[in-house]
Design a protein around this motif. Structure first.
Motif, short mmCIF file in Angstrom:
data_model
loop_
_atom_site.label_atom_id
_atom_site.label_comp_id
_atom_site.label_asym_id
_atom_site.label_seq_id
_atom_site.Cartn_x
_atom_site.Cartn_y
_atom_site.Cartn_z
N ARG A 98 0.84 -1.19 0.00
CA ARG A 98 0.00 0.00 0.00
C ARG A 98 0.88 1.25 0.00
O ARG A 98 1.80 1.37 0.82
CB ARG A 98 -0.93 0.01 1.21
N CYS A 99 0.57 2.16 -0.89
CA CYS A 99 1.26 3.45 -0.95
C CYS A 99 0.41 4.45 -0.17
O CYS A 99 -0.66 4.85 -0.62
CB CYS A 99 1.42 3.88 -2.42
N ARG A 100 0.88 4.86 1.02
CA ARG A 100 0.10 5.69 1.93
C ARG A 100 0.66 7.10 1.99
O ARG A 100 1.87 7.30 2.12
CB ARG A 100 0.09 5.09 3.34
N ASP A 104 -3.68 10.58 4.59
CA ASP A 104 -4.43 10.03 3.46
C ASP A 104 -4.85 11.10 2.45
O ASP A 104 -5.94 11.05 1.87
CB ASP A 104 -5.68 9.28 3.97
N LEU A 107 -3.87 11.24 -3.94
CA LEU A 107 -2.69 11.08 -4.80
C LEU A 107 -3.12 10.80 -6.22
O LEU A 107 -4.19 10.23 -6.49
CB LEU A 107 -1.83 9.90 -4.31
N VAL A 110 0.14 7.29 -9.24
CA VAL A 110 0.83 6.38 -8.32
C VAL A 110 1.52 5.28 -9.12
O VAL A 110 0.91 4.64 -9.99
CB VAL A 110 -0.17 5.78 -7.30
N ARG A 126 -3.75 2.83 -5.23
CA ARG A 126 -2.71 2.94 -4.21
C ARG A 126 -2.23 1.59 -3.71
O ARG A 126 -1.37 1.53 -2.84
CB ARG A 126 -3.23 3.75 -3.01
N GLU A 127 -2.80 0.52 -4.21
CA GLU A 127 -2.40 -0.82 -3.79
C GLU A 127 -1.82 -1.60 -4.96
O GLU A 127 -2.26 -1.45 -6.10
CB GLU A 127 -3.59 -1.59 -3.20
N CYS A 143 7.26 3.21 -3.91
CA CYS A 143 6.20 3.80 -4.73
C CYS A 143 6.43 5.30 -4.84
O CYS A 143 7.17 5.90 -4.05
CB CYS A 143 4.83 3.50 -4.13
N GLY A 145 4.19 9.10 -6.19
CA GLY A 145 2.90 9.68 -6.54
C GLY A 145 2.95 11.19 -6.47
O GLY A 145 3.91 11.79 -5.95
#
Length: 353
Positions: A98-100, A104, A107, A110, A126-127, A143, A145
């Protein structure tokens, strides 16, 4: 005046870093810590490092309590982070990354990377997930973004996270008991040897056995294949396969040649000795042999012909018999030629008289 601006800017930055460190924990997957074990909730309590004499030992106890393995919680203050699995990941497991973003925030564009190479085009997802991982999926992931408002509005890159896919079990090795060359009529046991990781001992493996490209036993719980009474027909090339119940992870062993020793192979040399017969029979010259009989060829001279080794041995014995017969026939041809010449000379002399 400038110094005051610098101090205010620095204070805002420190405040933002502290706020990020505080707020990433609720937004991440580490929100809830649960202690699971064979104790009731009323009997469990939390302990700190001061309560433990030697925290480096796994499964240590103190005052009647059993402790779990250490759990490492990392709190980051980066704008962007990549969340990976908290537990060890093995072959056949799913992998979700997961790109967090901080708080939150939204974004765009990504992109996920492994060892510096993009795993797909930029997008809103985002996953990144892999349904079934293998050892080749190990690597360094990150990742990137672009933040939308109210974020910084600039491209950001998350720190790299190392993902190591551990081996569920090594490739099996096929062993033959008592040996790979058993005697006819005796027992033969094939054992497909491998070992599951201690962390996945609850996984069940199914074993299959193959001979000369065909299945002789398929998907059984036992790692052994038994032949109570071995015969020459059981000779051949064997290998085995170990696989998980869902078939997501499977591995084959190297091939093992089994040669069942029959009684004919041990007594062939004692019942017949071509060397003794060759010494008593007259040997024709190579010229006479080439004129009288064509040369004999062995099966190995034909391309693409690879007989069974036991059959090849029997054919070798037969060829030796044929070679001796050929010597005798060559001698017989010479004798017949001499007799024919003698009869012709006698026939020509008779009319003169």
């Amino acid at each position: 005046m400038k110094l005051g601006c610098v101090l205010r800017t620095l204070a805002l930055y420190i405040f933002a870093a502290i706020l990020w460190a505080v707020q990433i924990l609720p937004s991440a997957s580490f929100e809830t810590l649960q202690c699971e074990g064979p104790v009731s909730p009323g009997e469990s309590r939390r302990h700190t490092d001061e309560d433990v004499t030697n925290p480096n030992e796994a499964g240590y106890q103190i005052k009647g309590y059993t402790f779990s393995e250490p759990f490492h919680l990392i709190v980051s203050y980066d704008w962007l982070i990549l969340q990976g699995p908290s537990a060890p990941i093995f072959e056949g497991d799913p992998l979700v990354l997961r790109c967090r973003a901080w708080q939150d925030w939204p974004l765009t564009q990504v992109t996920f990377y492994r060892d510096g190479s993009a795993l797909g085009p930029p997008g809103p997802n985002r996953e990144f997930s892999i349904a079934v991982v293998h050892k080749a999926d190990s690597g360094h992931y990150h990742c990137s973004g672009i933040f939308k408002s109210p974020g910084p509005g600039s491209p950001e890159t998350a720190p790299t996270v190392a993902i190591t896919v551990q081996e569920l079990f090594p490739a099996p090795v096929l062993k033959a008991l008592p040996s790979a060359e058993p005697q006819t009529g005796g027992p033969l046991t094939l054992n497909c040897q491998t070992k599951l990781s201690s962390q996945r001992s609850a996984v069940h493996l199914l074993f299959s056995f193959y001979k000369d490209g065909r299945t002789v036993h398929s998907r059984g719980l036992s790692s052994e294949f038994q032949i109570p009474t071995a015969s020459e027909e059981h000779s051949g090339s064997y290998w085995c396969e170990a696989a998980t119940e869902d078939g997501q992870v499977w591995k084959q062993s190297p091939q093992l040649e089994i040669r069942v020793q029959g009684p004919s192979s041990s007594t062939a040399s004692s019942t017949y000795n071509p060397a003794s017969q060759k010494s008593t029979a007259p040997k024709p010259t190579p010229t006479e042999n080439s004129e009288s009989l064509p040369p004999l060829t062995t099966p190995s001279e034909h391309e693409g012909f690879s007989p069974d080794p036991h059959l090849h041995h029997q054919m070798g014995v037969l060829l030796k018999h044929m070679q001796d017969v050929r010597v005798l026939l060559g001698h017989l041809v010479i004798e017949l030629r001499e007799l024919s010449g003698f009869l012709k000379s006698e026939t020509t002399k008779t009319p003169d008289k």
